[in-house]
Scaffold this active site. Structure first.
Site, mmCIF file in Angstrom:
data_model
loop_
_atom_site.group_PDB
_atom_site.id
_atom_site.type_symbol
_atom_site.label_atom_id
_atom_site.label_comp_id
_atom_site.label_asym_id
_atom_site.label_seq_id
_atom_site.Cartn_x
_atom_site.Cartn_y
_atom_site.Cartn_z
ATOM 1 N N GLU A 47 0.854 -1.199 0.000
ATOM 2 C CA GLU A 47 0.000 0.000 0.000
ATOM 3 C C GLU A 47 0.883 1.239 0.000
ATOM 4 O O GLU A 47 1.584 1.507 0.979
ATOM 5 C CB GLU A 47 -0.903 0.009 1.244
ATOM 6 C CG GLU A 47 -1.728 1.292 1.358
ATOM 7 C CD GLU A 47 -2.455 1.426 2.694
ATOM 8 O OE1 GLU A 47 -2.731 0.397 3.346
ATOM 9 O OE2 GLU A 47 -2.738 2.577 3.084
ATOM 10 N N ARG A 51 0.508 10.424 0.195
ATOM 11 C CA ARG A 51 0.822 11.487 1.157
ATOM 12 C C ARG A 51 2.048 12.281 0.764
ATOM 13 O O ARG A 51 2.479 13.162 1.509
ATOM 14 C CB ARG A 51 1.060 10.891 2.548
ATOM 15 C CG ARG A 51 -0.169 10.257 3.123
ATOM 16 C CD ARG A 51 0.077 9.739 4.508
ATOM 17 N NE ARG A 51 -0.861 8.676 4.785
ATOM 18 C CZ ARG A 51 -0.807 7.880 5.838
ATOM 19 N NH1 ARG A 51 0.149 8.037 6.735
ATOM 20 N NH2 ARG A 51 -1.696 6.939 6.005
ATOM 21 N N THR A 74 -4.606 6.041 1.593
ATOM 22 C CA THR A 74 -5.000 7.420 1.884
ATOM 23 C C THR A 74 -5.841 8.017 0.756
ATOM 24 O O THR A 74 -5.700 9.194 0.415
ATOM 25 C CB THR A 74 -3.775 8.328 2.179
ATOM 26 O OG1 THR A 74 -2.748 7.563 2.833
ATOM 27 C CG2 THR A 74 -4.162 9.479 3.107
ATOM 28 N N LYS A 134 -11.140 -1.971 6.278
ATOM 29 C CA LYS A 134 -9.945 -1.606 7.052
ATOM 30 C C LYS A 134 -10.436 -1.117 8.409
ATOM 31 O O LYS A 134 -11.383 -0.332 8.477
ATOM 32 C CB LYS A 134 -9.194 -0.502 6.301
ATOM 33 C CG LYS A 134 -8.244 0.335 7.144
ATOM 34 C CD LYS A 134 -7.348 1.166 6.255
ATOM 35 C CE LYS A 134 -6.743 2.338 7.028
ATOM 36 N NZ LYS A 134 -5.396 2.680 6.547
HETATM 37 C C1 3PG Z 1 -1.416 4.670 8.223
HETATM 38 O O1 3PG Z 1 -2.315 4.919 7.463
HETATM 39 O O2 3PG Z 1 -0.559 5.490 8.601
HETATM 40 C C2 3PG Z 1 -1.368 3.276 8.689
HETATM 41 O O3 3PG Z 1 -2.404 3.041 9.515
HETATM 42 C C3 3PG Z 1 -0.046 2.870 9.246
HETATM 43 O O4 3PG Z 1 0.039 3.109 10.566
HETATM 44 P P1 3PG Z 1 1.388 2.772 11.345
HETATM 45 O O5 3PG Z 1 2.425 3.756 10.862
HETATM 46 O O6 3PG Z 1 1.032 2.949 12.787
HETATM 47 O O7 3PG Z 1 1.771 1.345 10.977
#
Ligand code: 3PG
Length: 213
Positions: A47, A51, A74, A134
């Site tokens: 994934e 961002r 995201t 999710k």
């Molecule tokens: C995110 O979207 O940032 C994910 O949930 C990942 O989270 P993490 O950095 O705590 O693994």
């Protein structure tokens, strides 16, 4: 693509490995090597979060890596969905769900893993046909204990929890019948990425893959 079809495809992707790396790419030149390192370690579903300014190009580069299944995370807007699909994303992930986002995934044929954190959010997505969701932010929203409780009234919904998950607590989630896989950024840490330390990233991926023998 209907929500039910999206969830069928999302389930196949979630079953590829116990962990889906959640990736933030700052340097486009790292994208391909990072994907190769993660896939070599045994984690094919990746994934890439939208961002950073290079995220879409990173998806394009990673989509060429053999054995990988690259998705976009995201996703917030219909424009994100359209751009992710055009970049070659095979699936999408969103922190929550809006009508416009869900409509866009149907329109652009992008299997979505929509985010939910409460019983009502989970039920609203289930009503539409999303049986794979999710759970976000997992640790902060109640963690494995919460998901275990949700599994009693809503066993037909399966989850990929993300947020605050690491090697330490991943097994708590993976041992539950309503968890297909977990997502986390710990397998692609910033410092290893910045150094181009692909061996470390492959080793972290292999360790994560071994969470489910
Ligand atoms: C995110 O979207 O940032 C994910 O949930 C990942 O989270 P993490 O950095 O705590 O693994």
């Amino acid at each position: 693509m209907t929500p039910a079809e999206q969830s069928r495809r999302a389930a196949e992707i979630c079953r590829l490995a116990p962990v889906v790396p959640v990736i933030v790419v700052d340097d486009l030149s790292h994208a391909r090597k990072l994907a190769e390192a993660l896939v070599a370690g045994g984690l094919p579903a990746l994934e890439v979060t939208l961002r950073t300014p290079v995220a879409l190009d990173a998806i394009r580069a990673m989509a060429e890596v053999e054995g990988g299944v690259v998705g976009a995370g995201t996703l917030l807007t219909p424009a994100d969905v359209k751009a992710a699909k055009a970049a070659g994303a095979k699936f999408g992930v969103s922190p929550g769900a809006t009508e416009r986002l869900l409509d866009a995934c149907a329109e652009y044929d992008l299997p979505l893993l929509p985010g939910a954190a409460t019983a009502s959010e989970i039920m609203a997505l289930l009503e539409k046909g999303y049986t794979i969701q999710k759970f976000f932010p997992a640790e902060q929203a109640g963690g494995a204990a919460y998901l275990k409780s949700i599994g009693s009234p809503l066993p037909q919904v399966k989850f990929c929890p993300t947020g605050g998950i690491s090697l330490k607590n991943a097994r708590d989630y993976l041992s539950l019948p309503n968890i297909l896989c977990v997502g986390g950024s710990w397998v692609a840490p910033k410092d290893a990425l910045a150094k181009g330390d692909w061996a470390t990233i492959s080793a972290l991926a292999a360790e994560a893959k071994a969470l489910r023998a």
